[in-house]
Scaffold this motif. Structure first.
Motif, PDB file in Angstrom:
ATOM      1  N   ARG A   1      45.928 -55.888  46.199  1.00  0.00           N
ATOM      2  CA  ARG A   1      45.217 -54.710  46.696  1.00  0.00           C
ATOM      3  C   ARG A   1      44.811 -54.962  48.145  1.00  0.00           C
ATOM      4  NH1 ARG A   1      43.752 -51.439  42.400  1.00  0.00           N
ATOM      5  NH2 ARG A   1      44.297 -52.359  40.392  1.00  0.00           N
ATOM      6  N   ASP A   2      44.999 -53.947  48.991  1.00  0.00           N
ATOM      7  CA  ASP A   2      44.764 -54.111  50.421  1.00  0.00           C
ATOM      8  C   ASP A   2      43.740 -53.122  50.972  1.00  0.00           C
ATOM      9  OD1 ASP A   2      46.303 -51.832  50.126  1.00  0.00           O
ATOM     10  OD2 ASP A   2      47.705 -52.311  51.729  1.00  0.00           O
ATOM     11  N   GLY A   3      42.940 -52.532  50.090  1.00  0.00           N
ATOM     12  CA  GLY A   3      41.948 -51.553  50.527  1.00  0.00           C
ATOM     13  C   GLY A   3      40.536 -52.047  50.287  1.00  0.00           C
ATOM     14  N   ASP A   4      39.703 -51.158  49.780  1.00  0.00           N
ATOM     15  CA  ASP A   4      38.300 -51.460  49.497  1.00  0.00           C
ATOM     16  C   ASP A   4      38.223 -52.364  48.269  1.00  0.00           C
ATOM     17  OD1 ASP A   4      35.605 -51.527  48.929  1.00  0.00           O
ATOM     18  OD2 ASP A   4      35.379 -49.358  48.683  1.00  0.00           O
ATOM     19  N   ARG A   5      37.853 -53.600  48.483  1.00  0.00           N
ATOM     20  CA  ARG A   5      37.795 -54.574  47.384  1.00  0.00           C
ATOM     21  C   ARG A   5      36.426 -54.636  46.718  1.00  0.00           C
ATOM     22  NH1 ARG A   5      40.447 -59.454  50.639  1.00  0.00           N
ATOM     23  NH2 ARG A   5      42.051 -58.224  51.648  1.00  0.00           N
TER      24      ARG A   5
ATOM     25  N   GLU B   1      55.061 -51.171  55.465  1.00  0.00           N
ATOM     26  CA  GLU B   1      55.280 -50.602  54.145  1.00  0.00           C
ATOM     27  C   GLU B   1      56.753 -50.287  53.888  1.00  0.00           C
ATOM     28  OE1 GLU B   1      54.011 -47.280  56.929  1.00  0.00           O
ATOM     29  OE2 GLU B   1      53.417 -49.333  56.547  1.00  0.00           O
TER      30      GLU B   1
ATOM     31  N   ARG C   1      49.436 -48.406  48.956  1.00  0.00           N
ATOM     32  CA  ARG C   1      49.693 -47.180  48.200  1.00  0.00           C
ATOM     33  C   ARG C   1      51.152 -46.750  48.379  1.00  0.00           C
ATOM     34  NH1 ARG C   1      48.626 -45.312  43.937  1.00  0.00           N
ATOM     35  NH2 ARG C   1      46.463 -45.729  44.342  1.00  0.00           N
TER      36      ARG C   1
ATOM     37  N   HIS D   1      40.794 -46.369  45.800  1.00  0.00           N
ATOM     38  CA  HIS D   1      40.549 -46.797  47.175  1.00  0.00           C
ATOM     39  C   HIS D   1      40.740 -48.297  47.368  1.00  0.00           C
ATOM     40  CE1 HIS D   1      39.409 -42.819  48.395  1.00  0.00           C
ATOM     41  NE2 HIS D   1      38.571 -42.743  47.371  1.00  0.00           N
ATOM     42  N   SER D   2      40.982 -49.013  46.263  1.00  0.00           N
ATOM     43  CA  SER D   2      41.268 -50.450  46.397  1.00  0.00           C
ATOM     44  C   SER D   2      42.669 -50.680  46.961  1.00  0.00           C
ATOM     45  CB  SER D   2      41.117 -51.158  45.048  1.00  0.00           C
ATOM     46  OG  SER D   2      42.102 -50.699  44.133  1.00  0.00           O
TER      47      SER D   2
ATOM     48  N   GLY E   1      45.012 -49.701  50.149  1.00  0.00           N
ATOM     49  CA  GLY E   1      45.060 -49.109  51.467  1.00  0.00           C
ATOM     50  C   GLY E   1      46.333 -48.283  51.617  1.00  0.00           C
ATOM     51  N   PRO E   2      46.534 -47.670  52.770  1.00  0.00           N
ATOM     52  CA  PRO E   2      47.722 -46.831  52.962  1.00  0.00           C
ATOM     53  C   PRO E   2      49.042 -47.582  52.747  1.00  0.00           C
ATOM     54  CG  PRO E   2      46.136 -46.443  54.716  1.00  0.00           C
ATOM     55  CD  PRO E   2      45.619 -47.601  53.909  1.00  0.00           C
TER      56      PRO E   2
END
Length: 171
Positions: free
Chosen positions: A123-127, A106, A140, A133-134, A136-137
């Protein structure tokens, strides 16, 4: 105009396609891949911890039991990075600069945005759901700290359904 495209495993095709659509024809496009240092670092540490620091000269032979597995993981990661960047450049189909960095993912992405006019990331989270939450850390952090405008894309079709409810208002 410089457009940085974050090339990450699993999401890069959507980012390249977005750059093809949204970057001006004469824009400089920078394809950026960042390799994290966590896994090789753990392997280096495990090797040092298991075998200690004091090895007789010549005991660290390449490929043998005495070789540091972290070095092999770094080499594999560098090869993977080159292959991903090459595949992204081919999909882009226009002149671009390929940049491979190593470090805290990051932070390296944010550093690469200095002087850029646009950052494209996926987007690198919950797809499976719309909403915060879509991301990820890492995503974000990048969205919050990028030094330029950000184009955030879904790495596939956006999930169906209404967005989550708005958070409660603070008094």
């Amino acid at each position: 105009m410089a457009v940085v495209v974050w090339i990450a495993e699993g999401t890069w095709p959507a980012c390249v396609e977005a750059a093809r659509v949204h970057a001006a024809q004469g824009a400089e496009i920078v394809l950026l891949h960042v390799t994290g240092t966590e896994v090789p670092g753990v392997a280096h540490g495990a090797f040092a911890g298991l075998l200690g620091r004091g090895h007789p000269k010549g005991q660290h032979q390449s490929g043998g039991w005495g070789s540091d597995p972290g070095t092999r993981l770094e080499d594999l990661a560098a090869d993977s990075s080159r292959q991903l960047l090459q595949a992204a450049a081919e999909l882009l189909g226009r002149p671009c600069v390929q940049v491979a960095r190593t470090g805290r993912i990051e932070r390296e992405v944010v550093a690469a945005t200095e002087g850029a006019d646009l950052l494209v990331l996926a987007r690198d989270g919950d797809r499976t759901h719309l909403g915060p939450h879509s991301l990820g850390p890492a995503g974000r952090f990048v969205v919050d700290h990028a030094a330029c405008p950000v184009l955030l894309v879904w790495p596939g079709a956006a999930p169906a359904g209404p967005p989550p409810p708005a958070p409660p208002r603070h008094r």
